[in-house]
Write a protein that holds these residues in place. Structure first.
Motif, PDB file in Angstrom:
ATOM      1  N   ALA A 672      53.937  36.362  50.371  1.00 21.66           N
ATOM      2  CA  ALA A 672      54.951  35.307  50.248  1.00 21.66           C
ATOM      3  C   ALA A 672      54.340  33.916  50.179  1.00 21.66           C
ATOM      4  CB  ALA A 672      55.927  35.399  51.417  1.00 21.66           C
ATOM      5  N   GLU A 673      53.103  33.757  50.652  1.00 24.43           N
ATOM      6  CA  GLU A 673      52.494  32.432  50.719  1.00 24.43           C
ATOM      7  C   GLU A 673      51.496  32.139  49.616  1.00 24.43           C
ATOM      8  OE1 GLU A 673      51.623  30.956  54.957  1.00 24.43           O
ATOM      9  OE2 GLU A 673      51.381  33.141  55.107  1.00 24.43           O
ATOM     10  N   TYR A 674      50.687  33.149  49.254  1.00 23.92           N
ATOM     11  CA  TYR A 674      49.542  32.880  48.397  1.00 23.92           C
ATOM     12  C   TYR A 674      49.411  33.932  47.290  1.00 23.92           C
ATOM     13  CZ  TYR A 674      47.827  29.916  52.254  1.00 23.92           C
ATOM     14  OH  TYR A 674      47.685  28.969  53.234  1.00 23.92           O
ATOM     15  N   LEU A 675      48.826  33.468  46.185  1.00 29.02           N
ATOM     16  CA  LEU A 675      48.237  34.360  45.188  1.00 29.02           C
ATOM     17  C   LEU A 675      46.731  34.362  45.443  1.00 29.02           C
ATOM     18  CD1 LEU A 675      48.211  36.042  42.517  1.00 29.02           C
ATOM     19  CD2 LEU A 675      47.846  33.857  41.323  1.00 29.02           C
ATOM     20  N   TYR A 676      46.163  35.547  45.738  1.00 31.97           N
ATOM     21  CA  TYR A 676      44.727  35.681  45.965  1.00 31.97           C
ATOM     22  C   TYR A 676      44.074  36.191  44.685  1.00 31.97           C
ATOM     23  CZ  TYR A 676      45.364  35.121  51.017  1.00 31.97           C
ATOM     24  OH  TYR A 676      45.657  34.628  52.268  1.00 31.97           O
ATOM     25  N   ILE A 677      42.880  35.689  44.401  1.00 33.23           N
ATOM     26  CA  ILE A 677      42.155  36.095  43.201  1.00 33.23           C
ATOM     27  C   ILE A 677      40.692  36.347  43.549  1.00 33.23           C
ATOM     28  CG2 ILE A 677      43.681  34.865  41.621  1.00 33.23           C
ATOM     29  CD1 ILE A 677      41.693  32.591  41.558  1.00 33.23           C
ATOM     30  N   SER A 678      40.040  37.203  42.750  1.00 34.22           N
ATOM     31  CA  SER A 678      38.625  37.506  42.968  1.00 34.22           C
ATOM     32  C   SER A 678      37.971  37.825  41.638  1.00 34.22           C
ATOM     33  CB  SER A 678      38.469  38.694  43.915  1.00 34.22           C
ATOM     34  OG  SER A 678      37.133  39.152  43.944  1.00 34.22           O
ATOM     35  N   ASP A 679      36.695  37.460  41.519  1.00 39.27           N
ATOM     36  CA  ASP A 679      35.948  37.807  40.302  1.00 39.27           C
ATOM     37  C   ASP A 679      35.260  39.158  40.417  1.00 39.27           C
ATOM     38  OD1 ASP A 679      33.857  37.300  42.032  1.00 39.27           O
ATOM     39  OD2 ASP A 679      33.026  35.638  40.884  1.00 39.27           O
ATOM     40  N   GLY A 680      35.430  39.849  41.542  1.00 36.19           N
ATOM     41  CA  GLY A 680      34.811  41.160  41.719  1.00 36.19           C
ATOM     42  C   GLY A 680      33.357  41.110  42.098  1.00 36.19           C
ATOM     43  N   PHE A 704      35.826  45.470  44.359  1.00 37.30           N
ATOM     44  CA  PHE A 704      36.386  45.596  43.025  1.00 37.30           C
ATOM     45  C   PHE A 704      37.908  45.552  43.041  1.00 37.30           C
ATOM     46  CE2 PHE A 704      36.022  49.829  44.667  1.00 37.30           C
ATOM     47  CZ  PHE A 704      37.163  50.486  44.245  1.00 37.30           C
ATOM     48  N   ALA A 705      38.527  45.498  44.195  1.00 36.59           N
ATOM     49  CA  ALA A 705      39.974  45.354  44.308  1.00 36.59           C
ATOM     50  C   ALA A 705      40.282  45.030  45.762  1.00 36.59           C
ATOM     51  CB  ALA A 705      40.699  46.635  43.881  1.00 36.59           C
ATOM     52  N   PHE A 706      41.477  44.514  45.999  1.00 40.14           N
ATOM     53  CA  PHE A 706      41.847  44.204  47.371  1.00 40.14           C
ATOM     54  C   PHE A 706      43.361  44.043  47.457  1.00 40.14           C
ATOM     55  CE2 PHE A 706      41.291  40.257  45.187  1.00 40.14           C
ATOM     56  CZ  PHE A 706      42.225  39.369  45.726  1.00 40.14           C
ATOM     57  N   ASN A 707      43.857  44.014  48.681  1.00 38.19           N
ATOM     58  CA  ASN A 707      45.256  43.755  48.938  1.00 38.19           C
ATOM     59  C   ASN A 707      45.360  42.805  50.105  1.00 38.19           C
ATOM     60  OD1 ASN A 707      48.123  44.256  48.480  1.00 38.19           O
ATOM     61  ND2 ASN A 707      47.427  46.231  47.675  1.00 38.19           N
ATOM     62  N   VAL A 708      46.537  42.267  50.342  1.00 34.28           N
ATOM     63  CA  VAL A 708      46.715  41.270  51.389  1.00 34.28           C
ATOM     64  C   VAL A 708      47.949  41.615  52.212  1.00 34.28           C
ATOM     65  CG1 VAL A 708      47.975  39.743  49.802  1.00 34.28           C
ATOM     66  CG2 VAL A 708      46.948  38.795  51.877  1.00 34.28           C
ATOM     67  N   THR A 709      47.838  41.467  53.519  1.00 32.86           N
ATOM     68  CA  THR A 709      48.972  41.687  54.400  1.00 32.86           C
ATOM     69  C   THR A 709      49.809  40.415  54.490  1.00 32.86           C
ATOM     70  OG1 THR A 709      47.875  40.951  56.420  1.00 32.86           O
ATOM     71  CG2 THR A 709      47.509  43.241  55.731  1.00 32.86           C
ATOM     72  N   ASP A 710      50.967  40.527  55.138  1.00 35.09           N
ATOM     73  CA  ASP A 710      51.827  39.350  55.276  1.00 35.09           C
ATOM     74  C   ASP A 710      51.225  38.283  56.178  1.00 35.09           C
ATOM     75  OD1 ASP A 710      53.775  40.260  53.553  1.00 35.09           O
ATOM     76  OD2 ASP A 710      54.868  41.340  55.111  1.00 35.09           O
ATOM     77  N   ASN A 711      50.318  38.651  57.059  1.00 30.17           N
ATOM     78  CA  ASN A 711      49.656  37.647  57.905  1.00 30.17           C
ATOM     79  C   ASN A 711      48.263  37.293  57.371  1.00 30.17           C
ATOM     80  OD1 ASN A 711      48.474  40.050  58.501  1.00 30.17           O
ATOM     81  ND2 ASN A 711      48.557  39.833  60.722  1.00 30.17           N
ATOM     82  N   ASN A 712      48.083  37.473  56.063  1.00 28.07           N
ATOM     83  CA  ASN A 712      46.889  37.018  55.340  1.00 28.07           C
ATOM     84  C   ASN A 712      45.596  37.708  55.768  1.00 28.07           C
ATOM     85  OD1 ASN A 712      48.043  34.983  53.515  1.00 28.07           O
ATOM     86  ND2 ASN A 712      48.588  33.927  55.419  1.00 28.07           N
ATOM     87  N   GLU A 713      45.693  38.954  56.164  1.00 29.14           N
ATOM     88  CA  GLU A 713      44.499  39.776  56.331  1.00 29.14           C
ATOM     89  C   GLU A 713      44.223  40.466  54.983  1.00 29.14           C
ATOM     90  OE1 GLU A 713      44.938  41.199  60.967  1.00 29.14           O
ATOM     91  OE2 GLU A 713      46.002  42.285  59.392  1.00 29.14           O
ATOM     92  N   LEU A 714      42.974  40.437  54.574  1.00 29.84           N
ATOM     93  CA  LEU A 714      42.595  41.014  53.284  1.00 29.84           C
ATOM     94  C   LEU A 714      41.955  42.378  53.485  1.00 29.84           C
ATOM     95  CD1 LEU A 714      41.149  37.801  51.623  1.00 29.84           C
ATOM     96  CD2 LEU A 714      43.243  38.964  50.998  1.00 29.84           C
ATOM     97  N   LEU A 715      42.408  43.353  52.710  1.00 30.33           N
ATOM     98  CA  LEU A 715      41.864  44.707  52.754  1.00 30.33           C
ATOM     99  C   LEU A 715      41.106  44.939  51.449  1.00 30.33           C
ATOM    100  CD1 LEU A 715      44.990  46.607  54.132  1.00 30.33           C
ATOM    101  CD2 LEU A 715      43.134  45.536  55.410  1.00 30.33           C
TER     102      LEU A 715
END
Length: 731
Positions: A672-680, A704-715
């Motif tokens: 809901a807060e951010y769009l996260y991006i990565s170049d891999g 090579f990929a990731f996801n984000v939780t609602d409290n901005n923890e990155l997996l």
């Protein structure tokens, strides 16, 4: 005597260990070493005992023992066997952790001479494929055993005559078959030479050639085949190192450049100088450095040829004079790489092959031994890779090979002193003559899958394996602060941990994909419990998974398996294919907000087409007003599209203009807060959907990929290397 050792059957007389469809050949030293461990099950054997009993010498170099133990441990490693069968006891020695069980060999007890004849018939019949009047092994054995059951009722004289008859008949039959087979082979060779493209079955010998602990890759040979250079990535730090081995005496040196991490790129054409890629990820520095090893034990300090791009994933090579550097590089962080030439004197670049609109473009440019051609791999995302040549004299570009795989491969090399090239894919090696376009195809046995190769001769090459990484889910908190922390959630001890994390609604749970149970399955983790919730069979292949998207109701998953888009019912644990979409090149996909519609992007050559598919009516509708290259779902199931310059919420057409640094990136995640991006590679950024501010940082691991939780923890799907060797294949 054969033995069962954990999951392996050790067949001593063939010098192999076998488990299911896996077969590995052991060299004579490893056979002796393994037999000594078998003779003392679960006992700790000191190194000196191995020296005396296996090597049968008074002294053996420690490195030789370490190499042999390391190689035997690798050969006994099994995809589903987590604990090593060969254990190291610090400062004590080594032990085999399981008891080797002798296996009974089913040898016939009657008619030894007749059975010897049967063995000969079997050996010939396997080669004489055109001979149809020979009985099978089971038929002949049945006859012999049936006759032997009544042998007690036959007088000795008749038994002897019968025995002589079988022997004479067997010998005559053997001679007759040999003559027929020889005639067929000679006649076939004379009248039917191998046709263009015919697959040649080839049995090869594969020998380990490097022994350092770590992930060893990118083998490259000097022009005179005296030196083998390669990269080694440390298993603990994940940092690359560069080595050069002198083949004559196997002595090797490590190359350095100041305090940079270095890896191998290439040899300068017809020179004893190695081109390195020197990087500092934390400072975003990348240099191409040339090191002269003419004085092998005292290499030069290295000189910088040019700066490079950290997103650079291809290759670079200097010509013989050192005037031109040929390399591939991503430009403007959009699309794929092109082929460029850099003049080391004028510092100017020239484009030879333009950048592509699709990842990944030109990879691995290599100069032919004659200096006439540049060969390169072109890999376009979602398409099979191809091999091209660029003629430096005429500027003509030709394609000579198209692979079957849609993945990236760097497995090609020029043969020495000839205008021919090896291209390796899985167990097939294609030799191409770039002058007349002719080619031959070999099917190499035992099976190998090379990622990089270095041609030594017309019948040998070095290679590093395609499976060099293990994948895990790595959780990072406070990434954009000084308090950043990271730890593994699910880590594999095997070779192929294909993990795709995401959150399940508001619950503190994670869905991920893992092959820990033998092949790819969907798993649910909640609290400390991990449960396999899918049971895909061979009907769906050994799955190659795309991204996983969850519907807003938390009941369905959208995922691609082996290029086919499917949805998975979590409650019913059933997979449903979407037959209407079969054949489409689906580049990205997401749920719509109402769970009845899905969005998908079809890749059409260099264009992207957005479609919406109704799961109830089975209707496919085109949307022409936008052309995104990526689709996303947040943790509430809302759908978004990413174009080259915008983020679009598809439900209400809300749009965000993206800053330049956030455009045309490889991987995305959104909440809901951010769009996260990565170049891999190392760069991670986030775009604030309210303030439109952009933050960026760098991580010291590859994802090579990731996801984000609602409290901005990155997996993150983290990629860590595993212990591999470079091996020499010859036939």
């Amino acid at each position: 005597m054969n033995y069962q050792i954990g999951p392996w059957q050790f067949i001593k007389n063939r010098c192999v260990v076998v488990a299911g469809n896996i077969e590995r050949e052991l060299d004579p030293l490893l056979v002796k070493l393994l037999m000594h461990f078998i003779s003392k099950p679960q006992q700790i054997i000191a190194r000196q005992e191995l020296v005396e009993q296996v090597w049968q010498q008074s002294f053996v170099d420690d490195n030789a023992i370490n190499r042999a133990i390391s190689e035997l441990r690798k050969q006994l490693s099994h995809p589903i066997e987590k604990a090593p069968l060969l254990k190291t006891h610090y400062r004590k020695g080594y032990s085999l952790t399981v008891v080797a069980t002798p296996l009974a060999v089913n040898e016939p007890q009657h008619q030894p001479n007749a059975m010897t004849s049967i063995d000969h018939v079997r050996e010939v019949s396997l080669n004489a494929t055109n001979v149809s009047d020979i009985k099978s092994d089971s038929e002949i054995a049945h006859v012999v055993l049936a006759e032997s059951s009544t042998s007690s009722q036959v007088i000795a004289t008749s038994y002897t005559k019968s025995k002589q008859f079988y022997v004479v008949a067997g010998v005559l039959l053997l001679v007759l078959i040999t003559v027929i087979v020889s005639w067929l082979v000679m006649n076939n060779t004379k009248q039917h030479p191998p046709e263009q493209g015919e697959i040649i079955k080839t049995t090869a010998t594969i020998i380990p050639s490097t022994w350092n602990v770590g992930a060893e890759a990118v083998p490259v040979l000097s022009f005179d085949k005296q030196y083998l250079a390669y990269s080694n990535t440390d298993l603990t730090t994940q940092q690359p190192h560069a080595f050069v081995k002198r083949i004559a005496d196997q002595r090797e040196i490590e190359l350095h450049y100041q305090d940079f991490n270095v890896s191998i790129l290439s040899w300068q054409l017809k020179q004893h100088s190695v081109l390195l890629q020197a990087t500092k990820l934390s400072e975003q520095q990348c240099l191409m450095v040339l090191v002269d090893i003419s004085d092998f034990l005292n290499p030069t300090a290295g000189r910088v040829i040019r700066e490079c791009d950290l997103r650079y994933t291809g290759y670079a090579q200097l010509d013989e004079s050192g005037t031109f550097l040929y390399f591939s590089e991503f430009k403007d962080k959009q699309g794929g790489a092109g082929l460029l030439r850099y003049n080391t004197h004028t510092k100017k670049e020239t484009t030879l092959v333009p950048s592509s609109d699709i990842l990944y473009g030109v990879l691995m440019p290599r100069i032919s031994s004659s200096g006439k051609y540049i060969g390169y791999i072109q890999s376009l995302q979602g398409q099979p890779f191809s091999f091209f040549t660029y003629n430096l004299q005429t500027t003509e570009i030709k394609r000579f090979f198209q692979g079957q795989s849609k993945g990236i491969s760097f497995a090609f090399d020029w043969l020495p002193n000839e205008d021919r090239v090896f291209v390796s894919e899985y167990d097939r090696l294609t030799t191409i003559n770039v002058v007349d376009g002719s080619h031959t195809v070999r099917e190499i046995s035992p099976y190998l899958s090379a990622y990089y190769i270095a041609a030594q001769s017309a019948n040998s090459f070095y290679f590093s394996p395609a499976q060099t990484q293990q994948l895990s889910i790595f959780k990072v908190t406070d990434l954009f602060s000084l308090q950043m922390q990271g730890h593994y959630l699910y880590q594999s001890e095997g070779n192929n941990y294909n993990a795709l994390p995401l959150l399940s609604g508001q619950q503190a749970s994670t869905l991920f994909i893992s092959s820990r149970s033998g092949n790819g399955q969907i798993w649910l983790e909640q609290g400390d419990q991990q449960v396999q919730i899918s049971n895909f069979t061979a009907l769906h292949g050994t799955p190659d998974f795309g991204f996983v998207r969850m519907a807003s109701n938390g009941k369905f998953l959208l995922l691609k398996i082996n290029e086919q888009l499917n949805f998975f019912d979590i409650e019913a644990k059933k997979l449903h294919s979407i037959a209407e979409l079969k054949g489409l090149k689906v580049a990205s996909y997401a749920w719509s907000d109402n769970n009845e519609l899905i969005w998908l992007i079809e890749q059409q050559d260099k264009r992207y087409q957005l479609w919406q598919f109704n799961l109830l009516t089975r209707e496919l509708a085109k949307r022409n007003d936008i052309a995104p290259y990526a689709l996303l779902n947040d943790n509430q199931g809302r759908s978004y599209a990413v174009t080259n310059d915008e983020l679009i919420r598809l439900a209400d057409d809300t749009r965000w203009q993206l800053p330049d640094a956030a455009r045309s990136t490889s991987f995305h995640a959104i909440n809901a807060e951010y769009l996260y991006i990565s170049d891999g590679i190392s760069r991670v950024a986030r775009f604030n959907l309210t303030s439109h501010a952009l933050e960026e940082t760098h991580v010291d691991f590859k994802s090579f990929a990731f996801n984000v939780t609602d409290n901005n923890e990155l997996l993150f799907n983290r990629r860590d290397v595993k212990d591999t060797q470079i091996k020499l294949v010859s036939w």
